[in-house]
Motif scaffolding. Structure first.
Motif, PDB file in Angstrom:
ATOM      1  N   LEU A 120       0.807  -1.221   0.000  1.00  0.00           N
ATOM      2  CA  LEU A 120       0.000   0.000   0.000  1.00  0.00           C
ATOM      3  C   LEU A 120       0.842   1.275   0.000  1.00  0.00           C
ATOM      4  O   LEU A 120       0.298   2.376  -0.048  1.00  0.00           O
ATOM      5  CB  LEU A 120      -0.933   0.024   1.217  1.00  0.00           C
ATOM      6  CG  LEU A 120      -2.304  -0.651   1.066  1.00  0.00           C
ATOM      7  CD1 LEU A 120      -2.172  -2.136   0.737  1.00  0.00           C
ATOM      8  CD2 LEU A 120      -3.137  -0.470   2.324  1.00  0.00           C
ATOM      9  N   GLY A 121       2.164   1.122   0.075  1.00  0.00           N
ATOM     10  CA  GLY A 121       3.031   2.289   0.128  1.00  0.00           C
ATOM     11  C   GLY A 121       3.013   2.999   1.458  1.00  0.00           C
ATOM     12  O   GLY A 121       3.336   4.185   1.552  1.00  0.00           O
ATOM     13  N   LEU A 122       2.658   2.260   2.534  1.00  0.00           N
ATOM     14  CA  LEU A 122       2.533   2.853   3.865  1.00  0.00           C
ATOM     15  C   LEU A 122       3.513   2.238   4.861  1.00  0.00           C
ATOM     16  O   LEU A 122       3.338   2.377   6.073  1.00  0.00           O
ATOM     17  CB  LEU A 122       1.098   2.676   4.387  1.00  0.00           C
ATOM     18  CG  LEU A 122      -0.002   3.381   3.587  1.00  0.00           C
ATOM     19  CD1 LEU A 122      -1.380   2.988   4.120  1.00  0.00           C
ATOM     20  CD2 LEU A 122       0.176   4.887   3.639  1.00  0.00           C
ATOM     21  N   ASP A 123       4.551   1.556   4.363  1.00  0.00           N
ATOM     22  CA  ASP A 123       5.435   0.822   5.260  1.00  0.00           C
ATOM     23  C   ASP A 123       6.287   1.715   6.149  1.00  0.00           C
ATOM     24  O   ASP A 123       6.835   1.244   7.148  1.00  0.00           O
ATOM     25  CB  ASP A 123       6.329  -0.147   4.470  1.00  0.00           C
ATOM     26  CG  ASP A 123       6.960   0.482   3.247  1.00  0.00           C
ATOM     27  OD1 ASP A 123       6.316   1.305   2.593  1.00  0.00           O
ATOM     28  OD2 ASP A 123       8.111   0.138   2.930  1.00  0.00           O
ATOM     29  N   SER A 124       6.404   2.997   5.834  1.00  0.00           N
ATOM     30  CA  SER A 124       7.123   3.900   6.738  1.00  0.00           C
ATOM     31  C   SER A 124       6.258   4.319   7.920  1.00  0.00           C
ATOM     32  O   SER A 124       6.765   4.876   8.898  1.00  0.00           O
ATOM     33  CB  SER A 124       7.594   5.144   5.987  1.00  0.00           C
ATOM     34  OG  SER A 124       6.487   5.912   5.539  1.00  0.00           O
ATOM     35  N   GLU A 125       4.953   4.029   7.847  1.00  0.00           N
ATOM     36  CA  GLU A 125       4.008   4.476   8.875  1.00  0.00           C
ATOM     37  C   GLU A 125       3.407   3.334   9.687  1.00  0.00           C
ATOM     38  O   GLU A 125       3.160   3.470  10.877  1.00  0.00           O
ATOM     39  CB  GLU A 125       2.871   5.268   8.213  1.00  0.00           C
ATOM     40  CG  GLU A 125       3.282   6.621   7.675  1.00  0.00           C
ATOM     41  CD  GLU A 125       3.464   7.629   8.793  1.00  0.00           C
ATOM     42  OE1 GLU A 125       2.475   7.958   9.467  1.00  0.00           O
ATOM     43  OE2 GLU A 125       4.604   8.076   9.004  1.00  0.00           O
ATOM     44  N   ILE A 126       3.121   2.215   9.036  1.00  0.00           N
ATOM     45  CA  ILE A 126       2.398   1.123   9.692  1.00  0.00           C
ATOM     46  C   ILE A 126       3.011  -0.212   9.267  1.00  0.00           C
ATOM     47  O   ILE A 126       3.931  -0.268   8.482  1.00  0.00           O
ATOM     48  CB  ILE A 126       0.890   1.140   9.343  1.00  0.00           C
ATOM     49  CG1 ILE A 126       0.686   1.005   7.823  1.00  0.00           C
ATOM     50  CG2 ILE A 126       0.232   2.409   9.858  1.00  0.00           C
ATOM     51  CD1 ILE A 126      -0.778   0.846   7.409  1.00  0.00           C
ATOM     52  N   GLY A 127       2.479  -1.306   9.824  1.00  0.00           N
ATOM     53  CA  GLY A 127       2.863  -2.644   9.385  1.00  0.00           C
ATOM     54  C   GLY A 127       3.750  -3.402  10.341  1.00  0.00           C
ATOM     55  O   GLY A 127       3.835  -4.628  10.272  1.00  0.00           O
ATOM     56  N   THR A 128       4.458  -2.698  11.236  1.00  0.00           N
ATOM     57  CA  THR A 128       5.286  -3.337  12.251  1.00  0.00           C
ATOM     58  C   THR A 128       5.168  -2.547  13.549  1.00  0.00           C
ATOM     59  O   THR A 128       4.767  -1.379  13.534  1.00  0.00           O
ATOM     60  CB  THR A 128       6.776  -3.380  11.834  1.00  0.00           C
ATOM     61  OG1 THR A 128       7.226  -2.053  11.552  1.00  0.00           O
ATOM     62  CG2 THR A 128       6.992  -4.258  10.611  1.00  0.00           C
ATOM     63  N   LEU A 129       5.521  -3.189  14.644  1.00  0.00           N
ATOM     64  CA  LEU A 129       5.599  -2.496  15.931  1.00  0.00           C
ATOM     65  C   LEU A 129       7.032  -2.036  16.105  1.00  0.00           C
ATOM     66  O   LEU A 129       7.912  -2.792  16.532  1.00  0.00           O
ATOM     67  CB  LEU A 129       5.177  -3.426  17.070  1.00  0.00           C
ATOM     68  CG  LEU A 129       3.742  -3.953  17.026  1.00  0.00           C
ATOM     69  CD1 LEU A 129       3.446  -4.817  18.254  1.00  0.00           C
ATOM     70  CD2 LEU A 129       2.729  -2.830  16.907  1.00  0.00           C
TER      71      LEU A 129
END
Length: 409
Positions: free
Chosen positions: A361-370
């Motif tokens: 989604l192109g949001l890996d700098s913001e979400i997806g991992t803790l």
């Protein structure tokens, strides 16, 4: 509570599954201003403490293939069988239910307008973060064109509910595709979704049908590329998949029947795959009130989709996770993780639904991992779904949901 009520929280006593590749760990987690400020250590003085003893905390789940606009009985809601008020009510309820069951972000792959994403983002109704493509793009009589056989195609656009739902736009030439793509972006689409083969729930086609020409697909790709985004495609046969990949699409939904050669082509072109096993199982169970022929098609698709997933995995294709569930009860979209866990492993299924989907989604700098600095989208399971993956499919196992650091369930 919603984003305007963000405050400092300390989540204490849980097992953390960060989805970064590290093993689960027992550690507290500090949330400040909607983001993860620290993992481990002790709670700062004066911080509100949430006792999470016995829970497993994971990143907020991401469903990369949803249809929030198809939350009503599909055969009733197409063709003026329901009021707009009922359709809207079902969509709003579906958004809230999706968030409560641990999905803090979704990618809507056709049917809603930007209006729904906007009211959720504003906090007027509860729901997940929504990335959306607006309407599906299909050819006349192709998958996504749900009109009755006797309804002239020219009447189809009258089914739109501006600002709420547009199921599909019809195109039958590169010029029509180009116009429809531009119209989708004008209405606020984040990406484009095309149907390049027949579908399981289709009135006018077969799974073996290929749809849209190379030139039509390429026109959509050109418009998306000009806006810095991409095209994904619904595809249930190799011919349709290869045609779309060669035309420049960046993602394939379903991926039924992908073989080694096609998987290698996808890997070479850096094309992602989003299998949708839960939707297949739902149609086979036939709890949607659909004609039996659709269940028969789903049986044909089941193993071929798993085989395609495994071929793509062996080739090194990036593989996300999507449920594709439709209808009034979309509360069990987590079943997709349970099904994927049986094909791969519970940890691989969770990573697909978090870290991999965030990248897709192109949001890996913001979400997806803790991780420190990322948005505090967090799900708490009663029990450990890595040990008992059936918990992913049980909405009752989700007992804590935070979005942007706010407890929403």
């Amino acid at each position: 509570m919603y984003d305007s009520e963000v405050k400092s929280l300390w989540l204490h006593g849980a097992a953390l599954v960060t989805a970064t590749g590290s093993d689960p760990e027992q550690a507290g987690i500090l949330l400040e201003a909607g983001r993860i400020a620290r993992i481990g250590g002790a709670a700062p003085r004066g911080t509100d403490v949430v006792d999470c003893t016995g829970l497993t905390l994971t990143p907020g789940l991401i469903d990369a293939h949803v249809h929030l606009g198809m939350a009503s009985p599909i055969l009733d809601s197409v063709g003026y069988g329901m009021s707009v008020a009922e359709i809207a009510a079902d969509m709003f309820a579906n958004c809230a239910r999706t968030l409560r069951t641990g999905f803090t972000t979704v990618r809507d792959c056709g049917g809603i307008d930007a209006g729904l994403a906007g009211v959720v983002a504003s906090g007027k109704i509860p729901g997940p973060r929504i990335v959306q493509c607006g309407p599906i793009h299909c050819q006349t009589g192709g998958h996504g064109h749900y009109a009755s056989e006797w309804e002239p195609a020219g009447l189809w656009s009258g089914q739109e509910i501006p600002g709420l739902r547009t199921l599909a736009m019809l195109a039958d030439s590169p010029d029509e595709m180009r116009r429809n793509a531009r119209e989708s972006f004008r209405r606020g689409a984040d990406f484009l979704k095309l149907c390049v083969t027949g579908g399981v729930i289709s009135k006018h086609d077969k799974l073996t049908d290929t749809q849209f020409t190379f030139e039509e697909i390429a026109a959509a790709v050109a418009e998306a590329t000009a806006r810095g985004t991409y095209v994904t495609v619904h595809a249930h046969n190799v011919a349709g998949i290869r045609n779309a990949v060669l035309a420049g699409v960046r993602c394939v939904e379903h991926g039924t029947g992908i073989d080694e050669e096609t998987a290698a082509l996808m890997a070479e072109r850096q094309v992602s795959l989003v299998p949708t096993l839960a939707a297949v199982e739902a149609v086979i169970r036939n709890g949607l009130g659909l004609p039996s022929e659709f269940a028969e098609r789903a049986v044909q698709v089941r193993q071929a989709m798993i085989d395609g997933l495994l071929a793509a995995k062996a080739a090194g294709v990036r593989i996300g996770l999507g449920s594709d569930v439709i209808g009034p009860d979309q509360s069990r979209r987590g079943e997709e993780l349970t099904l994927r866990a049986a094909v791969e492993s519970p940890m691989e299924a969770l990573i697909a639904a978090t870290r991999v989907n965030a990248g897709l989604l192109g949001l890996d700098s913001e979400i997806g991992t803790l991780e420190v600095g990322k948005r505090a989208d967090i799900v708490g399971f009663a029990g450990n779904p890595l040990e008992d993956p059936k918990l992913f499919a049980d909405p009752e196992s989700v007992v804590l949901v935070l979005r942007n650091g706010v407890i929403v369930s």
